[in-house]
Design a protein around this motif. Structure first.
Motif, short mmCIF file in Angstrom:
data_model
loop_
_atom_site.label_atom_id
_atom_site.label_comp_id
_atom_site.label_asym_id
_atom_site.label_seq_id
_atom_site.Cartn_x
_atom_site.Cartn_y
_atom_site.Cartn_z
N THR A 198 -5.83 20.74 8.10
CA THR A 198 -6.62 20.56 9.32
C THR A 198 -8.09 20.83 9.06
N ILE A 199 -8.38 21.88 8.30
CA ILE A 199 -9.78 22.20 7.96
C ILE A 199 -10.39 21.09 7.12
N ARG A 200 -9.61 20.55 6.17
CA ARG A 200 -10.14 19.46 5.34
C ARG A 200 -10.46 18.23 6.18
N ILE A 201 -9.60 17.93 7.14
CA ILE A 201 -9.85 16.77 8.02
C ILE A 201 -11.10 17.02 8.87
N ALA A 202 -11.23 18.24 9.43
CA ALA A 202 -12.37 18.57 10.29
C ALA A 202 -13.69 18.49 9.50
N ARG A 203 -13.64 18.82 8.21
CA ARG A 203 -14.85 18.78 7.39
C ARG A 203 -15.12 17.41 6.79
N GLY A 204 -14.19 16.48 7.02
CA GLY A 204 -14.37 15.14 6.49
C GLY A 204 -13.97 14.98 5.05
N HIS A 205 -13.25 15.96 4.50
CA HIS A 205 -12.82 15.89 3.11
C HIS A 205 -11.49 15.17 2.94
N SER A 206 -10.81 14.87 4.04
CA SER A 206 -9.52 14.19 3.99
C SER A 206 -9.41 13.27 5.18
N ALA A 207 -8.69 12.15 4.99
CA ALA A 207 -8.54 11.18 6.07
C ALA A 207 -7.35 11.48 6.96
N GLY A 208 -6.43 12.33 6.51
CA GLY A 208 -5.25 12.62 7.32
C GLY A 208 -4.21 13.42 6.55
N LEU A 209 -3.01 13.49 7.13
CA LEU A 209 -1.93 14.29 6.55
C LEU A 209 -1.00 13.49 5.67
N ILE A 210 -1.10 12.16 5.70
CA ILE A 210 -0.09 11.33 5.06
C ILE A 210 -0.70 10.45 3.99
N VAL A 211 0.16 9.89 3.15
CA VAL A 211 -0.26 8.88 2.18
C VAL A 211 -0.22 7.52 2.86
N SER A 212 -1.32 6.85 2.91
CA SER A 212 -1.37 5.54 3.55
C SER A 212 -1.05 4.44 2.53
N HIS A 213 -0.30 3.48 2.98
CA HIS A 213 -0.02 2.28 2.20
C HIS A 213 0.73 2.58 0.90
N GLU A 214 1.50 3.65 0.85
CA GLU A 214 2.22 3.94 -0.39
C GLU A 214 3.27 2.87 -0.67
N ALA A 215 3.92 2.38 0.38
CA ALA A 215 4.93 1.34 0.18
C ALA A 215 4.30 0.08 -0.41
N GLU A 216 3.12 -0.29 0.13
CA GLU A 216 2.44 -1.47 -0.39
C GLU A 216 2.01 -1.26 -1.84
N ASP A 217 1.53 -0.07 -2.15
CA ASP A 217 1.12 0.23 -3.52
C ASP A 217 2.30 0.16 -4.47
N ALA A 218 3.46 0.69 -4.04
CA ALA A 218 4.65 0.67 -4.89
C ALA A 218 5.10 -0.76 -5.16
N ILE A 219 5.04 -1.61 -4.11
CA ILE A 219 5.42 -3.01 -4.28
C ILE A 219 4.47 -3.71 -5.24
N ALA A 220 3.18 -3.40 -5.12
CA ALA A 220 2.19 -4.02 -6.02
C ALA A 220 2.44 -3.59 -7.46
N ASP A 221 2.77 -2.31 -7.66
CA ASP A 221 3.04 -1.82 -9.02
C ASP A 221 4.24 -2.54 -9.62
N VAL A 222 5.31 -2.69 -8.82
CA VAL A 222 6.51 -3.36 -9.32
C VAL A 222 6.19 -4.83 -9.63
N SER A 223 5.36 -5.44 -8.80
CA SER A 223 4.99 -6.84 -9.01
C SER A 223 4.25 -7.01 -10.33
N HIS A 224 3.33 -6.08 -10.61
CA HIS A 224 2.58 -6.13 -11.88
C HIS A 224 3.51 -5.94 -13.06
N MET A 225 4.49 -5.04 -12.91
CA MET A 225 5.43 -4.80 -14.00
C MET A 225 6.27 -6.03 -14.29
#
Length: 229
Positions: A198-225
């Motif tokens: 919460t402090i990191r988000i308030a200070r602007g050091h983090s965008a949120g609590l979760i990993v965004s687009h991890e599913a899309e990134d995983a699909i892209a990695d598999v596609s490259h492989m």
């Protein structure tokens, strides 16, 4: 989003070392117990009777440590389809609201975890329906430190706790307050990590609590492989 984490305070470094060391130790113990059990079963037609219960308890510890650890490295998954409809300022506000709700939830669960564990640890539960308002008065009949697990034997090097927790009576199995201690420990770590996030988000050091687009990134990695890239 990077999952690299560098604690910037002494408390953060201490908690970080404790957390990572505990996770490594638990994984090592689970591996050793399981390996020994397999060797005994297939090589000598015997086994550790307490092995399954021990690994189950260790896995519960691993899961509860992992909850706070995943918040630390921003590894929890979430859905950001609605959040991405807002401007960066709006996303930050929503992330702060979500973080504060999570902090409130963790505080409530920590109270419940303490009250449940205290019943086995000869300690007073808290008063108050939602938040602690004090500690209940303990009576001798309220002590539950004699409750034991089913199979895990009591380690000899812990005999010194018998006069403290069991009126000098001998434990045959591991008392439940020891494995159940992960409940308040895990929830305290979760609350600590959520306050940090919460402090990191308030200070602007983090965008949120979760990993965004991890599913899309995983699909892209598999596609490259698959393409041999």
């Amino acid at each position: 989003m990077s999952t690299h984490y560098e604690p910037d305070t002494m408390l953060g470094r201490v908690v970080n070392e404790f957390e990572e060391s505990a996770i490594a130790l638990i994984l090592g113990l689970m591996t050793i117990i399981t390996f020994v059990n397999v060797i005994l079963r297939y090589g000598f037609n015997t086994g550790l009777i307490w092995g399954l219960e021990a690994t189950s308890l260790l896995f519960a510890w691993l899961v509860l440590f992992g909850v706070s650890y995943a918040f630390k490295v921003t590894a929890h998954l979430g859905v950001d389809a609605v959040i991405n409809l807002f401007s960066p300022a709006g996303r930050r506000i929503m992330a702060l609201i979500a973080a504060l709700v999570c902090v409130l939830y963790a505080a409530l669960v920590l109270k419940g975890a303490w009250d449940y564990w205290a019943n086995f640890a000869n300690l007073p539960q808290t008063t108050g329906r939602w938040f602690p308002t004090g500690l209940e008065e303990m009576k001798r009949t309220s002590y539950r430190g004699w409750y034991e697990v089913v199979d895990v034997p009591f380690p000899e090097w812990l005999r010194w706790i018998e006069p403290i927790m069991n009126d000098g009576e001998r434990y045959e199995k591991l008392p439940r307050f020891i494995p159940y201690a992960i409940l308040p420990i895990g929830m305290a770590l979760l609350l600590f990590r959520l306050v940090q996030a919460t402090i990191r988000i308030a200070r602007g050091h983090s965008a949120g609590l979760i990993v965004s687009h991890e599913a899309e990134d995983a699909i892209a990695d598999v596609s490259h492989m698959n393409k041999g890239d």
